[in-house]
Scaffold this active site. Structure first.
Site, mmCIF file in Angstrom:
data_model
loop_
_atom_site.group_PDB
_atom_site.id
_atom_site.type_symbol
_atom_site.label_atom_id
_atom_site.label_comp_id
_atom_site.label_asym_id
_atom_site.label_seq_id
_atom_site.Cartn_x
_atom_site.Cartn_y
_atom_site.Cartn_z
ATOM 1 N N LYS A 171 -7.481 3.351 -15.354
ATOM 2 C CA LYS A 171 -7.907 3.387 -13.946
ATOM 3 C C LYS A 171 -8.932 4.511 -13.734
ATOM 4 C CE LYS A 171 -8.012 2.826 -9.474
ATOM 5 N NZ LYS A 171 -8.598 1.685 -8.781
ATOM 6 N N LYS A 239 -10.212 12.397 -4.972
ATOM 7 C CA LYS A 239 -8.983 12.632 -5.755
ATOM 8 C C LYS A 239 -9.127 12.033 -7.150
ATOM 9 C CE LYS A 239 -6.279 9.382 -5.308
ATOM 10 N NZ LYS A 239 -5.522 8.188 -5.579
HETATM 11 P P1 NAD Z 1 -3.399 4.226 2.404
HETATM 12 O O1 NAD Z 1 -3.512 5.648 2.842
HETATM 13 O O2 NAD Z 1 -4.005 3.140 3.248
HETATM 14 O O3 NAD Z 1 -1.844 3.834 2.186
HETATM 15 C C1 NAD Z 1 -0.859 4.713 1.765
HETATM 16 C C2 NAD Z 1 0.395 4.434 2.596
HETATM 17 O O4 NAD Z 1 1.461 5.250 2.117
HETATM 18 C C3 NAD Z 1 0.213 4.767 4.084
HETATM 19 O O5 NAD Z 1 0.613 3.657 4.864
HETATM 20 C C4 NAD Z 1 1.145 5.964 4.312
HETATM 21 O O6 NAD Z 1 1.724 5.988 5.599
HETATM 22 C C5 NAD Z 1 2.182 5.735 3.239
HETATM 23 N N1 NAD Z 1 2.867 6.952 2.811
HETATM 24 C C6 NAD Z 1 2.342 8.141 2.453
HETATM 25 N N2 NAD Z 1 3.304 8.993 2.085
HETATM 26 C C7 NAD Z 1 4.479 8.327 2.221
HETATM 27 C C8 NAD Z 1 5.827 8.665 2.007
HETATM 28 N N3 NAD Z 1 6.170 9.888 1.594
HETATM 29 N N4 NAD Z 1 6.780 7.726 2.231
HETATM 30 C C9 NAD Z 1 6.428 6.485 2.671
HETATM 31 N N5 NAD Z 1 5.156 6.112 2.900
HETATM 32 C C10 NAD Z 1 4.196 7.018 2.690
HETATM 33 O O7 NAD Z 1 -3.980 4.185 0.932
HETATM 34 P P2 NAD Z 1 -4.457 2.900 0.081
HETATM 35 O O8 NAD Z 1 -5.921 2.734 0.260
HETATM 36 O O9 NAD Z 1 -3.528 1.772 0.310
HETATM 37 O O10 NAD Z 1 -4.265 3.493 -1.403
HETATM 38 C C11 NAD Z 1 -2.987 3.642 -2.019
HETATM 39 C C12 NAD Z 1 -3.197 3.982 -3.493
HETATM 40 O O11 NAD Z 1 -3.934 2.912 -4.114
HETATM 41 C C13 NAD Z 1 -4.019 5.253 -3.741
HETATM 42 O O12 NAD Z 1 -3.533 5.918 -4.866
HETATM 43 C C14 NAD Z 1 -5.423 4.714 -3.985
HETATM 44 O O13 NAD Z 1 -6.192 5.611 -4.781
HETATM 45 C C15 NAD Z 1 -5.111 3.414 -4.706
HETATM 46 N N6 NAD Z 1 -6.142 2.355 -4.578
HETATM 47 C C16 NAD Z 1 -6.739 2.086 -3.396
HETATM 48 C C17 NAD Z 1 -7.713 1.072 -3.321
HETATM 49 C C18 NAD Z 1 -8.454 0.740 -2.033
HETATM 50 O O14 NAD Z 1 -9.469 0.037 -2.090
HETATM 51 N N7 NAD Z 1 -7.982 1.197 -0.875
HETATM 52 C C19 NAD Z 1 -8.036 0.331 -4.460
HETATM 53 C C20 NAD Z 1 -7.371 0.603 -5.652
HETATM 54 C C21 NAD Z 1 -6.424 1.617 -5.695
#
Ligand code: NAD
Length: 294
Positions: A171, A239
């Site tokens: 990744k 990050k």
């Molecule tokens: P996001 O911020 O939209 O979602 C994260 C969710 O986790 C939020 O709803 C938040 O409220 C929840 N959260 C945080 N801490 C928490 C806790 N302690 N308990 C319960 N819920 C909690 O982020 P995202 O864009 O969905 O990304 C999530 C992961 O996926 C990250 O590591 C990101 O790097 C990776 N990612 C994102 C994408 C993208 O296009 N957005 C693509 C590939 C990978």
């Protein structure tokens, strides 16, 4: 049907959990903010009021959280996943985090007779919605095979790349390529516009040749229209580039363009633009070229 606890129902986790419901699994969701859990319930999932409540009865636990400390807290914490999981449960972390943290989680899980996989994803929000993510999986083969039907409900490419932590290394390579490509597409668009060429037409022909790539396909319309609603936030890519640069350093590999991309992403964030889509790197190119619009 598998009983799945899904923790972290954000931009990616929300649609992934909904696709698991759609595939016929029993999905119980938990998120820090309740509105996201309610959205899952509307799609046919069930609600949990805590991590432990979600995990207690689950066969598979999926976490999709922002960063390493979030996953450490949720999985290893006192009231966390491993404290509540029954022996034989499989924990699949789909977040993008540091590879060493994934390895530590796998070791802590093994001590409790719980399986663990790092299974970060690529493809962004559109692929999460379509159930067409590319999933790079690190961990033991038997656990990967157990997880495969679940992962195939959210992804169209599921590849076992090696032992615990390997998924995160792959990744990181993904994020290196994506950041560098966005930067080059941004430079090309600002360059084309500055020459007074119709950039929309230019992008069409570029996409058909050797310069064609997914960033051009998926992100150029937003970049041309200066529409930077995430998508993938600058904060998260910042990050990830921290993970890339330290993992490259660990093995003595030079990534000069990656290091530059990391600096540019950091600068964009320092300007208060961390909440924008990562394609907002274009704003920095405009600024450096004395062509900022605002
Ligand atoms: P996001 O911020 O939209 O979602 C994260 C969710 O986790 C939020 O709803 C938040 O409220 C929840 N959260 C945080 N801490 C928490 C806790 N302690 N308990 C319960 N819920 C909690 O982020 P995202 O864009 O969905 O990304 C999530 C992961 O996926 C990250 O590591 C990101 O790097 C990776 N990612 C994102 C994408 C993208 O296009 N957005 C693509 C590939 C990978």
């Amino acid at each position: 049907m598998t009983r799945i606890a899904f923790i972290g129902l954000g931009i990616m986790g929300g649609p992934m959990a909904a696709n698991l419901v759609e595939a016929g699994h029993d999905v119980i969701g938990f998120n820090r903010s309740r509105a996201k859990v309610d959205a899952l319930v509307d799609r046919g999932g069930r609600a949990a009021a805590s991590v432990q409540e979600a995990v207690r009865e689950a066969d598979v636990v999926i976490t999709m959280l922002p960063d390493s400390p979030d996953v450490e807290r949720v999985v290893l914490g006192e009231d966390g996943v491993l404290a509540a999981a029954r022996p034989g449960t499989l924990v699949v972390d789909a977040s993008t985090i540091r590879p060493d943290v994934s390895v530590r989680i796998a070791e802590a899980a093994r001590a409790k007779d719980v399986g663990a996989l790092d299974a970060p994803v690529s493809g962004g929000e559109p692929a999460a919605i379509e159930g067409a993510l590319s999933i790079m999986v690190g961990g033991e083969s038997a656990d990967v095979e157990t997880a495969r039907p679940v992962l195939e409900a959210v992804g169209s490419t599921v590849v076992h790349v090696g032992p615990a932590g390997s998924g995160q290394i792959v990744k990181a390579a993904n994020q290196l390529i994506v950041a560098g490509t966005i930067q080059l597409v941004a430079e090309a668009i600002v360059f084309l516009e500055a020459h007074g060429v119709d950039a929309e037409q230019a992008v069409k022909v570029l996409a058909g040749g050797l310069a064609g790539n997914r960033i051009l396909d998926r992100k150029s319309a937003g970049m041309l229209g200066r529409e930077f609603t995430p998508g993938f936030r600058v904060d998260l890519h910042h990050k990830d580039l921290g993970i890339v640069t330290s993992a490259a350093r660990e093995v003595g590999v030079a990534i000069p363009l990656g290091a530059l991309a990391a600096q540019l992403m950091g600068a964009l964030r320092a300007q208060g633009r961390g909440g924008l889509d990562h394609s907002a790197l274009l704003l920095l190119v405009e600024q450096l070229s004395g062509r900022a619009r605002s």
